[in-house]
Design a protein around this motif. Sequence first.
Motif, mmCIF file in Angstrom:
data_model
loop_
_atom_site.group_PDB
_atom_site.id
_atom_site.type_symbol
_atom_site.label_atom_id
_atom_site.label_comp_id
_atom_site.label_asym_id
_atom_site.label_seq_id
_atom_site.Cartn_x
_atom_site.Cartn_y
_atom_site.Cartn_z
ATOM 1 N N PRO A 41 4.551 -4.412 2.877
ATOM 2 C CA PRO A 41 3.405 -3.438 3.623
ATOM 3 C C PRO A 41 3.316 -1.975 2.580
ATOM 4 O O PRO A 41 4.328 -1.631 1.913
ATOM 5 C CB PRO A 41 3.949 -3.401 4.832
ATOM 6 C CG PRO A 41 5.376 -3.427 4.587
ATOM 7 C CD PRO A 41 5.742 -4.602 3.652
ATOM 8 N N SER A 91 1.399 0.633 4.153
ATOM 9 C CA SER A 91 0.864 1.651 4.947
ATOM 10 C C SER A 91 2.256 2.883 5.223
ATOM 11 O O SER A 91 1.909 3.967 5.477
ATOM 12 C CB SER A 91 0.547 1.025 6.092
ATOM 13 O OG SER A 91 1.505 0.494 7.046
ATOM 14 N N SER A 118 1.089 -8.158 -0.921
ATOM 15 C CA SER A 118 1.135 -7.136 0.063
ATOM 16 C C SER A 118 0.410 -7.625 1.418
ATOM 17 O O SER A 118 -0.613 -8.070 1.389
ATOM 18 C CB SER A 118 0.545 -5.691 -0.097
ATOM 19 O OG SER A 118 0.654 -4.803 0.784
ATOM 20 N N SER A 119 1.147 -7.405 2.543
ATOM 21 C CA SER A 119 0.746 -7.783 4.012
ATOM 22 C C SER A 119 -0.164 -6.738 4.386
ATOM 23 O O SER A 119 -0.663 -6.739 5.620
ATOM 24 C CB SER A 119 1.993 -7.971 4.779
ATOM 25 O OG SER A 119 2.841 -6.774 4.814
ATOM 26 N N GLY A 120 -0.303 -5.411 3.513
ATOM 27 C CA GLY A 120 -1.130 -4.418 3.976
ATOM 28 C C GLY A 120 -0.248 -3.546 5.183
ATOM 29 O O GLY A 120 0.687 -3.007 4.571
ATOM 30 N N GLY A 163 -5.518 -7.203 4.505
ATOM 31 C CA GLY A 163 -5.858 -5.945 5.002
ATOM 32 C C GLY A 163 -5.748 -4.742 3.752
ATOM 33 O O GLY A 163 -6.439 -4.951 2.744
ATOM 34 N N ALA A 164 -4.920 -3.894 4.056
ATOM 35 C CA ALA A 164 -4.607 -2.822 2.962
ATOM 36 C C ALA A 164 -3.958 -3.448 1.744
ATOM 37 O O ALA A 164 -4.167 -2.887 0.550
ATOM 38 C CB ALA A 164 -3.809 -1.803 3.556
ATOM 39 N N GLY A 165 -3.588 -4.586 1.708
ATOM 40 C CA GLY A 165 -3.021 -5.317 0.399
ATOM 41 C C GLY A 165 -4.013 -5.736 -0.208
ATOM 42 O O GLY A 165 -4.051 -5.716 -1.531
ATOM 43 N N CYS A 166 -5.146 -6.339 0.475
ATOM 44 C CA CYS A 166 -6.095 -6.633 -0.317
ATOM 45 C C CYS A 166 -6.913 -5.502 -1.050
ATOM 46 O O CYS A 166 -7.547 -5.683 -2.035
ATOM 47 C CB CYS A 166 -7.191 -7.280 0.732
ATOM 48 S SG CYS A 166 -8.932 -7.780 0.108
ATOM 49 N N ASP A 167 -7.124 -4.475 -0.194
ATOM 50 C CA ASP A 167 -7.800 -3.146 -0.687
ATOM 51 C C ASP A 167 -6.759 -2.748 -2.070
ATOM 52 O O ASP A 167 -7.469 -2.096 -3.050
ATOM 53 C CB ASP A 167 -7.774 -2.107 0.461
ATOM 54 C CG ASP A 167 -8.835 -2.547 1.511
ATOM 55 O OD1 ASP A 167 -9.500 -3.369 1.070
ATOM 56 O OD2 ASP A 167 -8.753 -1.788 2.504
ATOM 57 N N GLU A 189 -9.754 -9.289 4.059
ATOM 58 C CA GLU A 189 -10.376 -7.945 4.737
ATOM 59 C C GLU A 189 -10.460 -7.919 6.329
ATOM 60 O O GLU A 189 -11.231 -8.012 6.964
ATOM 61 C CB GLU A 189 -11.717 -7.396 4.165
ATOM 62 C CG GLU A 189 -11.989 -5.915 4.392
ATOM 63 C CD GLU A 189 -11.299 -5.227 3.383
ATOM 64 O OE1 GLU A 189 -11.572 -3.820 3.406
ATOM 65 O OE2 GLU A 189 -10.367 -5.621 2.614
ATOM 66 N N PRO A 226 -11.572 -0.763 7.827
ATOM 67 C CA PRO A 226 -10.801 -0.383 6.745
ATOM 68 C C PRO A 226 -10.714 0.895 6.295
ATOM 69 O O PRO A 226 -11.556 1.694 5.888
ATOM 70 C CB PRO A 226 -11.675 -0.956 5.615
ATOM 71 C CG PRO A 226 -12.601 -2.181 6.529
ATOM 72 C CD PRO A 226 -12.737 -1.438 7.745
#
Length: 266
Positions: free
Chosen positions: A26, A28, A62-64, A116-120, A138, A147
């Motif tokens: 992650p 974040s 990444s799991s975000g 999520g944030a991993g995609c970003d 997303e 997002p």
Amino acid sequence: MTDLVLSDRQDGILTLTLNRPELRNPISDGDMVEALLDALAPLNADIGVRCVILTGAGTAFSSGGNINKMGEAGGLNSGLPAVTRRNYKEGIQRLPLAFEALEVPVIAAVNGAAIGAGCDLALMCDIRIAGQSAKFAESFVKLGIIPGDGGAWLLPRVVGFSKASEMALTGDVVDAAEALACGLVSKVVPDAALMEAARAMAAKIAANPPHAMRLTKRLLRQGWTSTLDAHLDVAATMQALAHATRDHNEAIAAFKEKRKPDFTGE
């Protein structure tokens, strides 16, 4: 404590590996944000770094967001909106700004999930190569949030507005084949060959004159938000800089002499 971002540099190629595999990497949490920012901070000043590869340790890119910390004290969501806003701006939102300011090209070698944030995070990179088991989502809407790290700005620029809207409004998972079809990634390779493919592409980039390569990246990024007239003005200025480099003269000389050029970053 294990380094949260592992760094390995070979032949001008810097490989950064998110290193919290037990949580599927992650990004974040404040310590991971700081570790990644620290890894990026010196790169613009180091002309010896020709290309960066970003990947994840273990089975995920990444799991975000760290869902286990959502709602906890010390997480991004403090319970007080004004503080939550500040947490985002002083935390994870610093990442897209850092990637945007980076002159060195970055290849995301996406192994497994980028959610999520991993995609970003993958979208923040310049080039994305996926292993065949890679998955993207997303998925913020699935958690009742949006997002908040720049994904709604990045995703339409990569896959177009319609596909970005589909991904963000459904939260559906996109597999590697669909990611290739919609332009989310530029190449899909067998999982076992992912890092080899990323290094091969990085080596092609690293073989080019570093100033011209960095200027080209900046020009591509500048073109995302610029008018054509303003873009051409910037291009003319950058071209004047490129023409003045030793590497430009070396490229011309090597072409005429039918030999391999020796680019030194001068």
